[in-house]
Design an enzyme around this catalytic site. Sequence first.
Site, PDB file in Angstrom:
ATOM      1  N   HIS A   5       0.755  -1.245  -0.072  1.00  0.00           N
ATOM      2  CA  HIS A   5       0.349   0.100  -0.220  1.00  0.00           C
ATOM      3  C   HIS A   5       0.410   1.069   0.476  1.00  0.00           C
ATOM      4  O   HIS A   5       1.894   1.369   0.599  1.00  0.00           O
ATOM      5  CB  HIS A   5      -0.994   0.247   1.513  1.00  0.00           C
ATOM      6  CG  HIS A   5      -1.927   0.985   1.568  1.00  0.00           C
ATOM      7  ND1 HIS A   5      -1.897   1.570   2.568  1.00  0.00           N
ATOM      8  CD2 HIS A   5      -3.059   1.599   0.074  1.00  0.00           C
ATOM      9  CE1 HIS A   5      -2.858   2.760   1.948  1.00  0.00           C
ATOM     10  NE2 HIS A   5      -3.377   2.942   1.039  1.00  0.00           N
ATOM     11  N   GLU A  25       0.806  -0.771  -5.004  1.00  0.00           N
ATOM     12  CA  GLU A  25      -0.708   0.333  -4.759  1.00  0.00           C
ATOM     13  C   GLU A  25       0.552   0.745  -5.603  1.00  0.00           C
ATOM     14  O   GLU A  25       0.964   1.690  -4.431  1.00  0.00           O
ATOM     15  CB  GLU A  25      -1.542   0.286  -4.049  1.00  0.00           C
ATOM     16  CG  GLU A  25      -2.726   1.322  -4.551  1.00  0.00           C
ATOM     17  CD  GLU A  25      -2.665   2.259  -3.057  1.00  0.00           C
ATOM     18  OE1 GLU A  25      -3.733   2.807  -3.138  1.00  0.00           O
ATOM     19  OE2 GLU A  25      -1.321   2.218  -2.226  1.00  0.00           O
ATOM     20  N   ASP A  27      -0.280   5.483  -5.980  1.00  0.00           N
ATOM     21  CA  ASP A  27      -1.109   7.136  -6.354  1.00  0.00           C
ATOM     22  C   ASP A  27      -0.631   8.054  -7.512  1.00  0.00           C
ATOM     23  O   ASP A  27       0.607   8.381  -7.333  1.00  0.00           O
ATOM     24  CB  ASP A  27      -1.342   7.613  -4.868  1.00  0.00           C
ATOM     25  CG  ASP A  27      -1.653   6.995  -3.737  1.00  0.00           C
ATOM     26  OD1 ASP A  27      -2.917   6.451  -3.521  1.00  0.00           O
ATOM     27  OD2 ASP A  27      -0.655   6.888  -2.942  1.00  0.00           O
ATOM     28  N   HIS A  41       1.152  11.099  -2.491  1.00  0.00           N
ATOM     29  CA  HIS A  41      -0.168  10.556  -1.377  1.00  0.00           C
ATOM     30  C   HIS A  41      -1.025  11.625  -0.800  1.00  0.00           C
ATOM     31  O   HIS A  41      -2.206  12.611  -1.064  1.00  0.00           O
ATOM     32  CB  HIS A  41      -0.404   8.999  -0.903  1.00  0.00           C
ATOM     33  CG  HIS A  41      -1.478   8.880   0.173  1.00  0.00           C
ATOM     34  ND1 HIS A  41      -2.185   9.697   1.072  1.00  0.00           N
ATOM     35  CD2 HIS A  41      -2.421   7.902  -0.220  1.00  0.00           C
ATOM     36  CE1 HIS A  41      -3.944   8.497   1.303  1.00  0.00           C
ATOM     37  NE2 HIS A  41      -3.767   7.868   0.584  1.00  0.00           N
ATOM     38  N   ASP A  85      -3.892   4.080  -8.045  1.00  0.00           N
ATOM     39  CA  ASP A  85      -4.908   4.463  -7.710  1.00  0.00           C
ATOM     40  C   ASP A  85      -5.285   6.382  -7.891  1.00  0.00           C
ATOM     41  O   ASP A  85      -4.180   7.044  -7.157  1.00  0.00           O
ATOM     42  CB  ASP A  85      -4.446   4.628  -5.898  1.00  0.00           C
ATOM     43  CG  ASP A  85      -5.602   4.858  -5.179  1.00  0.00           C
ATOM     44  OD1 ASP A  85      -6.681   5.611  -5.984  1.00  0.00           O
ATOM     45  OD2 ASP A  85      -5.843   5.017  -3.715  1.00  0.00           O
TER      46      ASP A  85
END
Length: 273
Positions: A5, A25, A27, A41, A85
Amino acid sequence: WIMGHIVNAIGQIDEFVNLGANSIETDVSFDSNANPEYTYHGIPCDCGRNCKKWENFNDFLKGLRSATTPGDSKYKEKLVLVVFDLKTGSLYDNQANDAGKKLAKNLLQRYWNNGNNGGRAYIVLSIPDLNHYPLIKGFTDTLKQEGHPELLDKLGYDFSGNDAIGDVANAYKKAGVSGHVWQSDDITNCLLRGLTRVREAVANRDSGKGYINKVYYWTVDKRASTRDALDAGVDGIMTNYPDVITDVLNEAAYKSKFRVATYDDNPWETFKK
């Protein structure tokens, strides 16, 4: 799939894969002209995490390409799936198609190397707002126009806004998507959320007539919540601590039921028990 993450700096790719992640993942923020700009993020993010690491998007793509291209000195064989994301909240709804086009061009050039031995990971475009479904068409149309429809085989989709399952199905219908669908159910690790919607998504996946191929849950950082998610039947778990998920998968109760996905496992196929 053990999904690392908030992996937004190139150095974090190694860090998360070494801890057991086979997926990350990342961003993606956009500028006011709908160009993908940074892998960033920002605050707030998960408890216990530094959310301020970032790269220019194109630099990150080059690092990611190295990590997922066989023969490259930085190659990580285990890394097989990347979830982008997409932070489209900064865009107007009418910019979504444009954002998809620009994102596709960036990936085509800097990740897929114009189809010439580029990165091999499967890519999921994760969109937070159902109204931004035109991003998908912008992206897929661009790959076709640029002469690379074969790369659509590497592409999957996710709407990450925790919307009602029926509303998500309608958005996919409008976007012309009929496969390669991951469904996320998520909440920050600072809060607790029940598994009701996860179970609903799993039921849709297993019904044979739903739109979902895979279900993932985030953010899961504790052994107990990992077991709960596995018991609910998820395909992927997004985590800040891949080693925790790996430990639970090695427990007797799960060892015979689950294994870590490899490149040969098709992430768009619904797993049949």
